[in-house]
Design an enzyme around this catalytic site. Structure first.
Site, PDB file in Angstrom:
ATOM      1  N   GLU A  47       0.849  -1.198   0.000  1.00 54.13           N
ATOM      2  CA  GLU A  47       0.000   0.000   0.000  1.00 54.13           C
ATOM      3  C   GLU A  47       0.878   1.239   0.000  1.00 54.13           C
ATOM      4  O   GLU A  47       1.761   1.382   0.856  1.00 54.13           O
ATOM      5  CB  GLU A  47      -0.886   0.004   1.245  1.00 54.13           C
ATOM      6  N   LYS A 136     -10.511  -2.607   7.908  1.00 51.50           N
ATOM      7  CA  LYS A 136      -9.271  -2.243   8.595  1.00 51.50           C
ATOM      8  C   LYS A 136      -9.612  -1.748   9.998  1.00 51.50           C
ATOM      9  O   LYS A 136     -10.242  -0.703  10.168  1.00 51.50           O
ATOM     10  CB  LYS A 136      -8.551  -1.144   7.803  1.00 51.50           C
TER      11      LYS A 136
END
Length: 217
Positions: A47, A136
């Site tokens: 990411e 998340k």
């Protein structure tokens, strides 16, 4: 929202169990070398955040280098414009610190993986019902693995990925508590994005992957 097109977590994420979060505030000049070092040492899902200088360009360049061998995503996605730019750069998933129906709709419509941030049970279920690939849990360090275990009890079936202050020693506990993977920033990246040792970065990456394999076995 119709979540029948929910994108499942990728094989790269499930197999390796970790997403390094590349966030560099001062410069993006070290991004390509850091990405290469992580990939060379076994990382297959990365990411890069939108507030990292040259982050979108780094994703595009890495996509050109690695093709589909590595899954690349954009983090700190805050607007639909970020979603569009991420897709144009070649990202296959987006990550946000929060849950936003507009971002969820964009990600699901484009077939992108969507990892929204949430903390409470209400937030987690809201994110999941909007089509999250996995939710998340952020910031995970505030409550730790025990919180994740308690949270996952009544919401069994929701894929959870703790992120924020996850350290190497706690990775096995997060996995045991029900995490499908963990997101790791500073404890894994160290000072590599500021020009720190790539050799040490590679060693940390291998150590994380070893710990995950051992915990799963």
């Amino acid at each position: 929202m119709d979540t029948s097109t929910r994108r499942a977590p990728s094989a790269a994420l499930i197999d390796t169990g970790v997403v390094p979060i590349l966030r560099g505030k001062r410069t993006g000049e070290h991004l390509p070398a850091v990405i290469d070092a992580l990939v060379d040492n076994g990382i297959r899902c990365l990411e890069i955040t939108t507030n990292t200088p040259d982050g979108f360009a780094a994703v595009a360049a890495a996509r050109a280098r690695y093709g589909t061998e590595v899954e690349l995503g954009m983090g700190t996605v805050l607007t639909p414009q970020h979603v569009d730019a991420a897709e144009q750069a070649g990202a296959t998933f987006i990550v946000s610190p929060h849950t936003d129906p507009a971002l969820a709709a964009e990600a699901v419509a484009r077939g992108l993986g969507y990892y929204p941030g949430a903390f409470t049970a209400t937030e987690v279920l809201t994110a999941w019902r909007l089509g999250a690939t996995a939710v998340k849990i952020f910031p995970a360090s505030v409550a730790g693995p025990r919180y994740l275990k308690e949270l996952s009890g009544p919401i069994d079936g929701v894929a959870l990925m703790p992120t924020g202050g996850v350290t190497l020693d706690l990775v096995p506990e997060y996995l045991a508590a029900g995490a499908i993977a963990v997101g790791m920033g500073g404890p894994l990246l160290g000072d590599a994005l500021d020009g720190g040792s790539l050799t040490e970065l590679g060693a940390r990456a291998r150590a994380v992957l070893d710990v995950i394999r051992e915990a799963r076995s």
